[in-house]
Enzyme design. Structure first.
Site, PDB file in Angstrom:
ATOM      1  N   SER A 199      45.275  46.559  55.889  1.00 40.20           N
ATOM      2  CA  SER A 199      46.115  46.679  54.685  1.00 40.20           C
ATOM      3  C   SER A 199      45.622  47.881  54.022  1.00 40.20           C
ATOM      4  O   SER A 199      44.306  47.854  53.999  1.00 40.20           O
ATOM      5  CB  SER A 199      45.946  45.353  54.070  1.00 40.20           C
ATOM      6  OG  SER A 199      46.212  45.602  52.606  1.00 40.20           O
ATOM      7  N   TYR A 217      40.984  37.993  49.436  1.00 39.86           N
ATOM      8  CA  TYR A 217      41.869  38.259  50.211  1.00 39.86           C
ATOM      9  C   TYR A 217      41.606  39.812  50.795  1.00 39.86           C
ATOM     10  O   TYR A 217      41.342  39.966  51.850  1.00 39.86           O
ATOM     11  CB  TYR A 217      43.415  38.663  49.968  1.00 39.86           C
ATOM     12  CG  TYR A 217      44.085  39.044  50.681  1.00 39.86           C
ATOM     13  CD1 TYR A 217      44.807  38.468  52.101  1.00 39.86           C
ATOM     14  CD2 TYR A 217      44.854  40.359  50.596  1.00 39.86           C
ATOM     15  CE1 TYR A 217      45.548  39.065  53.080  1.00 39.86           C
ATOM     16  CE2 TYR A 217      45.569  41.040  51.487  1.00 39.86           C
ATOM     17  CZ  TYR A 217      46.119  40.487  52.780  1.00 39.86           C
ATOM     18  OH  TYR A 217      46.851  41.274  53.518  1.00 39.86           O
ATOM     19  N   LYS A 236      40.117  41.325  54.689  1.00 41.73           N
ATOM     20  CA  LYS A 236      40.530  42.424  55.400  1.00 41.73           C
ATOM     21  C   LYS A 236      39.467  43.425  55.554  1.00 41.73           C
ATOM     22  O   LYS A 236      39.227  43.799  56.742  1.00 41.73           O
ATOM     23  CB  LYS A 236      41.774  43.092  54.737  1.00 41.73           C
ATOM     24  CG  LYS A 236      42.949  42.247  54.832  1.00 41.73           C
ATOM     25  CD  LYS A 236      43.467  42.036  56.157  1.00 41.73           C
ATOM     26  CE  LYS A 236      44.577  40.784  56.253  1.00 41.73           C
ATOM     27  NZ  LYS A 236      44.895  40.434  57.489  1.00 41.73           N
TER      28      LYS A 236
HETATM   29  P1  NAD Z   1      52.992  35.632  57.047  1.00 45.21           P
HETATM   30  O1  NAD Z   1      52.483  34.484  56.273  1.00 45.21           O
HETATM   31  O2  NAD Z   1      54.551  35.631  57.040  1.00 45.21           O
HETATM   32  O3  NAD Z   1      52.413  35.341  58.352  1.00 45.21           O
HETATM   33  C1  NAD Z   1      51.287  34.903  58.872  1.00 45.21           C
HETATM   34  C2  NAD Z   1      51.467  33.850  59.814  1.00 45.21           C
HETATM   35  O4  NAD Z   1      50.419  33.541  60.181  1.00 45.21           O
HETATM   36  C3  NAD Z   1      52.180  32.581  59.071  1.00 45.21           C
HETATM   37  O5  NAD Z   1      53.129  32.217  59.929  1.00 45.21           O
HETATM   38  C4  NAD Z   1      51.340  31.599  59.094  1.00 45.21           C
HETATM   39  O6  NAD Z   1      51.667  30.238  59.523  1.00 45.21           O
HETATM   40  C5  NAD Z   1      50.421  31.942  60.341  1.00 45.21           C
HETATM   41  N1  NAD Z   1      48.812  31.659  60.217  1.00 45.21           N
HETATM   42  C6  NAD Z   1      48.093  31.808  59.169  1.00 45.21           C
HETATM   43  N2  NAD Z   1      46.570  31.204  59.491  1.00 45.21           N
HETATM   44  C7  NAD Z   1      46.784  30.869  60.977  1.00 45.21           C
HETATM   45  C8  NAD Z   1      45.724  30.253  61.677  1.00 45.21           C
HETATM   46  N3  NAD Z   1      44.734  30.015  61.253  1.00 45.21           N
HETATM   47  N4  NAD Z   1      46.187  29.827  62.868  1.00 45.21           N
HETATM   48  C9  NAD Z   1      47.760  30.168  63.412  1.00 45.21           C
HETATM   49  N5  NAD Z   1      48.427  30.747  62.450  1.00 45.21           N
HETATM   50  C10 NAD Z   1      48.055  30.947  61.219  1.00 45.21           C
HETATM   51  O7  NAD Z   1      52.401  37.116  56.465  1.00 45.21           O
HETATM   52  P2  NAD Z   1      53.023  38.454  57.013  1.00 45.21           P
HETATM   53  O8  NAD Z   1      53.417  39.196  55.824  1.00 45.21           O
HETATM   54  O9  NAD Z   1      53.589  38.367  58.192  1.00 45.21           O
HETATM   55  O10 NAD Z   1      51.770  39.105  57.254  1.00 45.21           O
HETATM   56  C11 NAD Z   1      50.974  39.134  58.720  1.00 45.21           C
HETATM   57  C12 NAD Z   1      49.735  39.956  58.503  1.00 45.21           C
HETATM   58  O11 NAD Z   1      49.735  41.229  57.929  1.00 45.21           O
HETATM   59  C13 NAD Z   1      48.561  39.008  57.694  1.00 45.21           C
HETATM   60  O12 NAD Z   1      47.366  39.377  58.254  1.00 45.21           O
HETATM   61  C14 NAD Z   1      48.515  39.925  56.481  1.00 45.21           C
HETATM   62  O13 NAD Z   1      47.308  39.677  55.787  1.00 45.21           O
HETATM   63  C15 NAD Z   1      48.719  41.168  56.869  1.00 45.21           C
HETATM   64  N6  NAD Z   1      49.317  42.108  55.817  1.00 45.21           N
HETATM   65  C16 NAD Z   1      50.647  41.788  55.302  1.00 45.21           C
HETATM   66  C17 NAD Z   1      51.165  42.625  54.177  1.00 45.21           C
HETATM   67  C18 NAD Z   1      52.305  41.983  53.320  1.00 45.21           C
HETATM   68  O14 NAD Z   1      52.565  42.586  52.230  1.00 45.21           O
HETATM   69  N7  NAD Z   1      53.254  41.205  53.931  1.00 45.21           N
HETATM   70  C19 NAD Z   1      50.438  43.864  53.891  1.00 45.21           C
HETATM   71  C20 NAD Z   1      49.281  44.336  54.594  1.00 45.21           C
HETATM   72  C21 NAD Z   1      48.844  43.214  55.687  1.00 45.21           C
HETATM   73  C1  WQD Z   2      54.512  45.817  44.078  1.00 43.03           C
HETATM   74  C2  WQD Z   2      54.581  46.528  42.709  1.00 43.03           C
HETATM   75  C3  WQD Z   2      53.535  45.287  40.906  1.00 43.03           C
HETATM   76  C4  WQD Z   2      56.052  41.840  41.385  1.00 43.03           C
HETATM   77  C5  WQD Z   2      50.153  43.318  47.576  1.00 43.03           C
HETATM   78  C6  WQD Z   2      48.604  43.320  48.006  1.00 43.03           C
HETATM   79  C7  WQD Z   2      48.393  44.082  49.235  1.00 43.03           C
HETATM   80  C8  WQD Z   2      49.318  44.153  50.345  1.00 43.03           C
HETATM   81  C9  WQD Z   2      50.789  44.452  49.753  1.00 43.03           C
HETATM   82  C10 WQD Z   2      48.553  42.584  51.946  1.00 43.03           C
HETATM   83  C11 WQD Z   2      53.538  46.380  41.800  1.00 43.03           C
HETATM   84  C12 WQD Z   2      54.907  45.191  40.648  1.00 43.03           C
HETATM   85  C13 WQD Z   2      55.527  43.030  41.490  1.00 43.03           C
HETATM   86  C14 WQD Z   2      56.553  41.516  40.128  1.00 43.03           C
HETATM   87  C15 WQD Z   2      56.323  43.730  39.623  1.00 43.03           C
HETATM   88  N1  WQD Z   2      49.324  42.878  50.968  1.00 43.03           N
HETATM   89  N2  WQD Z   2      55.898  43.963  40.765  1.00 43.03           N
HETATM   90  N3  WQD Z   2      56.848  42.455  39.403  1.00 43.03           N
HETATM   91  O1  WQD Z   2      50.641  44.352  44.561  1.00 43.03           O
HETATM   92  O2  WQD Z   2      51.306  46.296  45.953  1.00 43.03           O
HETATM   93  O3  WQD Z   2      50.170  44.429  47.229  1.00 43.03           O
HETATM   94  O4  WQD Z   2      51.021  43.244  48.901  1.00 43.03           O
HETATM   95  O5  WQD Z   2      47.759  42.998  52.333  1.00 43.03           O
HETATM   96  O6  WQD Z   2      47.079  43.685  49.522  1.00 43.03           O
HETATM   97  O7  WQD Z   2      47.916  43.396  46.867  1.00 43.03           O
HETATM   98  O8  WQD Z   2      52.505  44.478  46.091  1.00 43.03           O
HETATM   99  O9  WQD Z   2      54.788  43.625  45.980  1.00 43.03           O
HETATM  100  O10 WQD Z   2      52.941  42.505  44.801  1.00 43.03           O
HETATM  101  O11 WQD Z   2      53.849  44.634  43.932  1.00 43.03           O
HETATM  102  O12 WQD Z   2      56.544  44.483  38.634  1.00 43.03           O
HETATM  103  O13 WQD Z   2      57.466  40.253  40.067  1.00 43.03           O
HETATM  104  O14 WQD Z   2      55.615  45.804  42.129  1.00 43.03           O
HETATM  105  O15 WQD Z   2      53.041  45.380  39.659  1.00 43.03           O
HETATM  106  O16 WQD Z   2      53.070  47.633  41.055  1.00 43.03           O
HETATM  107  P1  WQD Z   2      51.241  45.203  45.970  1.00 43.03           P
HETATM  108  P2  WQD Z   2      53.483  43.560  45.211  1.00 43.03           P
END
Ligand code: NAD
Ligand code: WQD
Length: 338
Positions: free
Chosen positions: A124, A149, A153
């Site tokens: 991330s 969190y 990562k």
């Molecule tokens: P999500 O929660 O939709 O998907 C993650 C899935 O993993 C879920 O379906 C959950 O049930 C499953 N899971 C969690 N722990 C588990 C375990 N121990 N065994 C088996 N299954 C398990 O999340 P997502 O948004 O699809 O994110 C996927 C990956 O990407 C995550 O590692 C997340 O940290 C990373 N990521 C997400 C974002 C984002 O903003 N969505 C940004 C950066 C990184």
């Molecule tokens: C985006 C922008 C908020 C909600 C998070 C995690 C990061 C990554 C992505 C996994 C920000 C603003 C949000 C609301 C708002 N995930 N906002 N009103 O904070 O960039 O990142 O998700 O790895 O680790 O921290 O994403 O979608 O929460 O926010 O004004 O109700 O929207 O302040 O500027 P963020 P976000």
């Protein structure tokens, strides 16, 4: 190639499953459904016209992982399974460290026991924190994570790097996602947050659908052009395709190092207000929003330098912000039966 997609019932995993199958790979999904139900697995099956094997198991369960690898004999793993709610990780640090670290270590140990050589890991942009210089490149120093969190990562990247350096039998690519948004154009899969969404776009779509009364914009007094935070919002289908490109780089023996890291974003900074206004224009809806105080822990701005991914993976984000915002609204309406 046969690919295990951990967390494949979730948001990004289900989209990646569809792209992998479209590129001719075989996929098996494992998910313990801690943050998902079967909606997106069923949706992915419909999109692909295939019965995608699904196994309900916890990636921290070494016995279950062994049985899975014995049954299928994978060429690669894409490891999405993790807990991802930043705020919740502050109140439940042990759950987050246990799940996110243990699942990765268990998967790596199982891969080594079964001779599965390749892994793509979901990292991330959170690992950069607030960088001094923008956009961030893969060389930008990582900043101490501000939540369990974020720290998980960083620790997972370290675990991968140390493991790969020590044993020489694994190749890994960590993809540092920026802010994934949107849904598959079919509206058969998309993001399904449980409870009140933490992320901006699901909050926007739920407000537009009348489920939330009002969107709060967290601060308009930042040092940015319109005073709201800047982020790099990447379409989830583009992001999914980056995983296919990363896997194919490893399968083709084209990795320049056994452990590589790539930024996966668009390279474009978009403000919160800009996203809100584009959403309204593209979808012809009016959003009820108000400006409130800053959210604790928010960074001011981050966006990606994507040159390395463009060059080395042969991958570039293709979808326009407007198309992505339209896909998110289509998905929300489909989920709500609107
Ligand atoms: P999500 O929660 O939709 O998907 C993650 C899935 O993993 C879920 O379906 C959950 O049930 C499953 N899971 C969690 N722990 C588990 C375990 N121990 N065994 C088996 N299954 C398990 O999340 P997502 O948004 O699809 O994110 C996927 C990956 O990407 C995550 O590692 C997340 O940290 C990373 N990521 C997400 C974002 C984002 O903003 N969505 C940004 C950066 C990184
Ligand atoms: C985006 C922008 C908020 C909600 C998070 C995690 C990061 C990554 C992505 C996994 C920000 C603003 C949000 C609301 C708002 N995930 N906002 N009103 O904070 O960039 O990142 O998700 O790895 O680790 O921290 O994403 O979608 O929460 O926010 O004004 O109700 O929207 O302040 O500027 P963020 P976000």
């Amino acid at each position: 190639m046969k690919v295990l997609v951990t967390g494949g019932a979730g948001y990004i995993g289900s989209h990646t499953t569809v792209e992998l199958i479209g590129a001719g790979h075989e996929v098996v999904i494992v998910d313990n459904l801690v943050n998902a139900d079967m909606t997106c697995v069923e949706g992915a099956c419909r999109i692909c016209g295939a019965d995608i094997p699904f196994e309900q198991a916890d990636c921290c369960d070494a016995g279950a992982m062994d049985a899975l690898f014995e049954k299928y004999r994978f060429d690669a793993v894409i490891h999405f399974a993790a807990l991802k709610a930043v705020g919740e990780s502050v109140s439940k640090p042990l759950e987050y460290y246990r799940n996110n670290l243990d699942s990765l270590m268990t998967v790596l140990e199982t891969m080594r026991r079964h001779g599965t050589p390749n892994i793509v890991f979901s990292s991330s942009c959170t690992v950069y924190g607030q960088a001094d210089r923008l956009p961030v490149t893969e060389q930008t120093p990582r900043r101490e994570g501000s939540s369990p969190y974020g720290k998980s990562k960083q620790m997972c990247e370290n675990i991968l790097s140390d493991t790969i350096a020590a044993y020489g039998d694994l190749t890994a690519i960590a993809l540092r996602y920026f802010n994934p948004i949107g849904a598959h154009p079919s509206a058969l899969i998309g993001e399904l947050p449980r409870g009140t969404p933490n992320n901006l776009l699901p909050f926007i779509t739920q407000t537009a659908a009348g489920i939330r009364e009002q969107l709060s914009i967290f601060g308009d007094d930042y040092d940015t052009p319109d005073g709201t935070n800047l982020r790099d919002y990447i379409d989830v289908v583009d992001l999914a395709q980056a995983h296919v490109a990363a896997l194919e780089r490893m399968f083709g023996g084209r990795s320049s190092e056994p452990f590589e890291v790539f930024n996966v974003g668009t390279g474009r900074a978009v403000s919160v207000l800009e996203l809100v206004r584009r959403f309204e224009i593209v979808n012809g809806v009016k959003l009820n929003y108000r400006i409130v105080g800053r959210r604790a822990g928010d960074i001011v701005a981050v966006w990606a330098d994507t040159a390395r991914a463009n060059r080395e993976l042969g991958w570039t984000a293709q979808r326009s912000l407007d198309d992505t915002l339209a896909s998110a609204w289509r998905w929300e309406k489909a989920v709500r039966g609107m």
